[in-house]
Design an enzyme around this catalytic site. Structure first.
Site, short mmCIF file in Angstrom:
data_model
loop_
_atom_site.label_atom_id
_atom_site.label_comp_id
_atom_site.label_asym_id
_atom_site.label_seq_id
_atom_site.Cartn_x
_atom_site.Cartn_y
_atom_site.Cartn_z
N ASP A 127 0.81 -1.22 0.00
CA ASP A 127 0.00 0.00 0.00
C ASP A 127 0.85 1.27 0.00
N CYS A 182 -18.45 -13.49 -9.37
CA CYS A 182 -19.53 -12.63 -8.86
C CYS A 182 -20.89 -13.09 -9.40
N CYS A 185 -24.77 -11.73 -8.74
CA CYS A 185 -24.85 -11.05 -7.43
C CYS A 185 -24.61 -9.54 -7.57
N CYS A 188 -23.02 -5.99 -3.09
CA CYS A 188 -22.15 -4.87 -2.68
C CYS A 188 -22.69 -3.55 -3.20
N CYS A 192 -23.81 -0.44 -0.47
CA CYS A 192 -23.01 0.77 -0.30
C CYS A 192 -23.91 1.92 0.16
N CYS A 235 -14.71 2.03 5.91
CA CYS A 235 -16.06 1.48 5.76
C CYS A 235 -15.93 0.04 5.28
N CYS A 238 -19.28 -2.77 1.69
CA CYS A 238 -19.26 -3.56 0.45
C CYS A 238 -18.46 -4.85 0.61
N CYS A 242 -20.55 -9.08 1.03
CA CYS A 242 -20.13 -10.06 0.01
C CYS A 242 -20.30 -11.50 0.53
C1 B12 Z 1 -6.52 4.57 -3.76
C2 B12 Z 1 -6.94 3.39 -2.90
C3 B12 Z 1 -8.19 3.47 -2.30
C4 B12 Z 1 -9.21 4.53 -2.65
C5 B12 Z 1 -9.87 4.15 -4.01
C6 B12 Z 1 -10.33 2.67 -4.05
C7 B12 Z 1 -10.55 2.09 -5.43
N1 B12 Z 1 -11.42 1.09 -5.51
O1 B12 Z 1 -9.96 2.53 -6.42
C8 B12 Z 1 -10.15 4.49 -1.40
C9 B12 Z 1 -9.64 5.49 -0.37
C10 B12 Z 1 -11.62 4.75 -1.68
C11 B12 Z 1 -9.88 3.08 -0.90
C12 B12 Z 1 -10.76 2.38 -0.10
C13 B12 Z 1 -10.53 1.08 0.37
N2 B12 Z 1 -9.38 0.40 0.29
CO1 B12 Z 1 -7.84 0.99 -0.78
N3 B12 Z 1 -6.36 1.34 -1.89
C14 B12 Z 1 -6.09 2.29 -2.72
C15 B12 Z 1 -4.74 2.03 -3.39
C16 B12 Z 1 -3.67 2.89 -2.68
C17 B12 Z 1 -4.70 2.31 -4.91
C18 B12 Z 1 -5.89 1.69 -5.67
C19 B12 Z 1 -6.03 2.26 -7.04
O2 B12 Z 1 -5.07 2.39 -7.78
N4 B12 Z 1 -7.25 2.62 -7.41
C20 B12 Z 1 -7.57 3.07 -8.74
C21 B12 Z 1 -8.33 1.94 -9.40
C22 B12 Z 1 -8.77 2.39 -10.80
O3 B12 Z 1 -7.40 0.89 -9.48
P1 B12 Z 1 -7.59 -0.56 -8.78
O4 B12 Z 1 -8.61 -0.48 -7.71
O5 B12 Z 1 -6.27 -1.12 -8.42
O6 B12 Z 1 -8.20 -1.33 -10.02
C23 B12 Z 1 -7.42 -1.88 -11.09
C24 B12 Z 1 -8.02 -3.21 -11.51
O7 B12 Z 1 -9.34 -3.28 -11.02
C25 B12 Z 1 -7.97 -3.15 -13.05
N5 B12 Z 1 -9.22 -3.53 -13.68
C26 B12 Z 1 -10.17 -2.72 -14.14
N6 B12 Z 1 -11.15 -3.41 -14.68
C27 B12 Z 1 -10.81 -4.71 -14.58
C28 B12 Z 1 -11.47 -5.85 -15.00
C29 B12 Z 1 -10.88 -7.09 -14.77
C30 B12 Z 1 -11.60 -8.30 -15.21
C31 B12 Z 1 -9.60 -7.16 -14.14
C32 B12 Z 1 -8.93 -8.49 -13.91
C33 B12 Z 1 -8.96 -5.99 -13.71
C34 B12 Z 1 -9.58 -4.78 -13.94
O8 B12 Z 1 -7.70 -1.82 -13.46
C35 B12 Z 1 -7.56 -0.98 -12.33
C36 B12 Z 1 -6.35 -0.09 -12.60
O9 B12 Z 1 -5.15 -0.84 -12.68
C37 B12 Z 1 -4.54 0.50 -3.12
C38 B12 Z 1 -3.07 0.05 -2.94
C39 B12 Z 1 -2.34 -0.06 -4.25
N7 B12 Z 1 -1.11 0.35 -4.24
O10 B12 Z 1 -2.88 -0.53 -5.24
C40 B12 Z 1 -5.37 0.28 -1.82
C41 B12 Z 1 -6.14 -1.03 -1.69
C42 B12 Z 1 -6.84 -1.29 -3.00
N8 B12 Z 1 -7.13 -0.73 -0.67
C43 B12 Z 1 -7.42 -1.72 0.12
C44 B12 Z 1 -8.43 -1.70 1.12
C45 B12 Z 1 -8.38 -2.82 2.17
C46 B12 Z 1 -9.43 -0.71 1.11
C47 B12 Z 1 -10.73 -0.67 1.95
C48 B12 Z 1 -11.40 -2.04 2.16
C49 B12 Z 1 -10.43 -0.01 3.32
C50 B12 Z 1 -11.65 0.22 4.18
N9 B12 Z 1 -12.20 -0.79 4.85
O11 B12 Z 1 -12.10 1.33 4.31
C51 B12 Z 1 -11.61 0.29 1.08
C52 B12 Z 1 -12.43 -0.49 0.04
C53 B12 Z 1 -13.21 0.39 -0.90
C54 B12 Z 1 -13.38 -0.27 -2.28
N10 B12 Z 1 -14.53 -0.86 -2.56
O12 B12 Z 1 -12.41 -0.24 -3.08
C55 B12 Z 1 -6.59 -2.95 -0.23
C56 B12 Z 1 -7.47 -3.94 -1.00
C57 B12 Z 1 -7.26 -5.42 -0.73
C58 B12 Z 1 -8.19 -6.25 -1.59
N11 B12 Z 1 -8.63 -7.38 -1.06
O13 B12 Z 1 -8.53 -5.90 -2.70
C59 B12 Z 1 -5.41 -2.30 -1.10
C60 B12 Z 1 -4.86 -3.21 -2.19
C61 B12 Z 1 -4.29 -1.92 -0.09
C62 B12 Z 1 -3.47 -3.12 0.33
N12 B12 Z 1 -2.17 -3.12 0.10
O14 B12 Z 1 -3.95 -4.08 0.86
N13 B12 Z 1 -8.68 2.61 -1.35
S1 SF4 Z 2 -21.05 -8.82 -3.13
FE1 SF4 Z 2 -19.15 -9.93 -3.66
S2 SF4 Z 2 -19.83 -11.60 -5.03
FE2 SF4 Z 2 -21.49 -10.10 -4.93
S3 SF4 Z 2 -21.13 -8.78 -6.69
FE3 SF4 Z 2 -20.17 -7.80 -4.93
S4 SF4 Z 2 -18.06 -8.49 -4.98
FE4 SF4 Z 2 -19.21 -9.87 -6.33
S1 SF4 Z 3 -16.14 1.27 1.29
FE1 SF4 Z 3 -17.52 0.25 -0.17
S2 SF4 Z 3 -19.56 0.35 0.81
FE2 SF4 Z 3 -18.26 1.81 1.89
S3 SF4 Z 3 -18.70 3.75 0.86
FE3 SF4 Z 3 -16.85 2.88 -0.12
S4 SF4 Z 3 -17.64 1.71 -1.87
FE4 SF4 Z 3 -19.38 2.14 -0.52
#
Ligand code: B12
Ligand code: SF4
Ligand code: SF4
Length: 308
Positions: A127, A182, A185, A188, A192, A235, A238, A242
């Protein structure tokens, strides 16, 4: 002696990680998605995501010396108690010691193991830095990207951190995880509280409670405050919704992730707290990211938003 990927994985499991895979550093096929997401403004004030975009799209640029990434999952799940469900609520990942330290300390041990077995280079990330962690984990065969954007692993769920060690060792690669579990389903998206998941795998961070309570500085948007649902830092909605977590999440065995006292045990603590006491009490936890003023803002809003 040259290490095999199987030996590296065995060492990772000894160190307490719950899964480990190896992938290359080829450009991501989802670079266009990242560009469009950033251009749409959905990253809000997280400017570092714009600055890091080139490296996220082309992980080899993170370090030219690396030949592969060893990707691990680190379980942080602890079940909610009634007190955890009462506002002000704290996301599960933030209830113990800061994972930036806990996970990286064990990644460094894995790196040390690589170095004593022939690696000239081994660098840990969790991270921090421009590593596209979910994407590398999917490519290393560890799970799929769910509609909530989380990396989900069959038989495990998604309550884990992702860490990686970049190394120059020539390890054999794992096949990517290519199936999507998924199905139809949409739990999530429905769960939210703020409607931040606009469509499957598209998150508007500027509406996400996690972003607003951890990353965002300034007053919380007025339209979001009534929707906070009691969350004061992060939060889990979501992830809690799941079915893969409902069915498979197991409590962590990492002692440092054991939960501290829930915020609801002393909901007004931050109002009267001095910076020095905040630092003593929370310096080793993720709450330092919001800081004392951020926690005051969040708790006020979380208590106001919650309808019992
Ligand atoms: C910025 C960030 C956030 C932001 C934005 C989240 C987001 N979804 O983008 C905020 C602050 C909202 C956030 C929240 C959370 N985060 Co955060 N966050 C990050 C961070 C630093 C970067 C993510 C990023 O680049 N986002 C931009 C989006 C566009 O990129 P992405 O999510 O990686 O998605 C890529 C893939 O999905 C791919 N993709 C797109 N379409 C498709 C389709 C297919 C089929 C495939 C295979 C891939 C794919 O393209 C995207 C770009 O490369 C990462 C750490 C890291 N260095 O990656 C942690 C990370 C994603 N976070 C993490 C966590 C734990 C959380 C929270 C659960 C914390 C919490 N409880 O509050 C929440 C979950 C919210 C959510 N639903 O995502 C973990 C996730 C672990 C996991 N199991 O996935 C990470 C990996 C940190 C870690 N080292 O563990 N986070
Ligand atoms: S709740 Fe889990 S299994 Fe259902 S759509 Fe969301 S990520 Fe996929
Ligand atoms: S962590 Fe998930 S459920 Fe909570 S506000 Fe962000 S996207 Fe929505």
């Amino acid at each position: 002696m040259t290490l095999t990927a199987a030996q590296v994985k065995a060492r990772a499991m000894e160190l307490g990680f719950i899964a480990c895979g190896v992938t290359d550093l080829a450009p991501t096929p989802h670079g266009g998605f990242l560009d469009a997401w950033l251009a749409s403004g959905r990253a809000g004030t997280m400017r570092y995501l714009h600055r890091q975009a080139r490296k996220r799209k082309e992980p080899q640029l993170i370090d030219e010396r690396a030949r592969c990434a060893i990707v691990v999952l680190d379980n942080y799940y602890t079940p909610d108690t009634d007190a955890d469900r009462r506002p002000p609520r704290l996301a599960k990942y933030a209830r113990g010691r800061d994972y930036h330290r806990v996970t990286v300390a064990r990644l460094d041990q894995l790196g040390e193991y690589l170095r004593t077995h022939g690696a000239r280079y081994a660098r840990s990330f969790a991270d921090a830095g421009p590593v596209p962690e979910r994407e590398l984990a999917q490519r290393a065969g560890l799970g799929w990207i769910g509609k909530n954007t989380m990396l989900i692993r069959p038989g495990t769920g998604s309550f884990f951190f992702i860490g990686s060690v970049f190394t120059d060792l020539p390890l054999s690669l794992d096949p990517p995880f290519t199936t999507d579990h998924c199905g139809s389903c949409t739990r999530c998206l429905e769960a939210c509280p703020t409607g931040a998941i606009l469509e499957p795998r598209v998150l508007d961070a500027t509406r996400c409670i996690s972003y607003l309570t951890i990353e965002y500085r300034g007053a919380l948007p007025e339209d979001i405050v009534p929707q906070l649902d009691g969350w004061a830092f992060g939060c889990d909605a979501c992830n809690d919704a799941c079915p893969w977590n409902e069915r498979f999440a197991e409590p962590t065995t990492i002692p440092e992730f054991a939960p501290r006292e829930p915020l609801s045990a002393d909901p007004h603590q931050f109002a009267a707290m001095e910076e020095a006491s905040f630092s003593v009490r929370y310096s080793e936890t993720p709450l330092t990211r919001a800081g004392l003023n951020g926690m005051r803002r969040n708790v006020r809003a979380a208590l106001g938003s919650h309808s019992p």
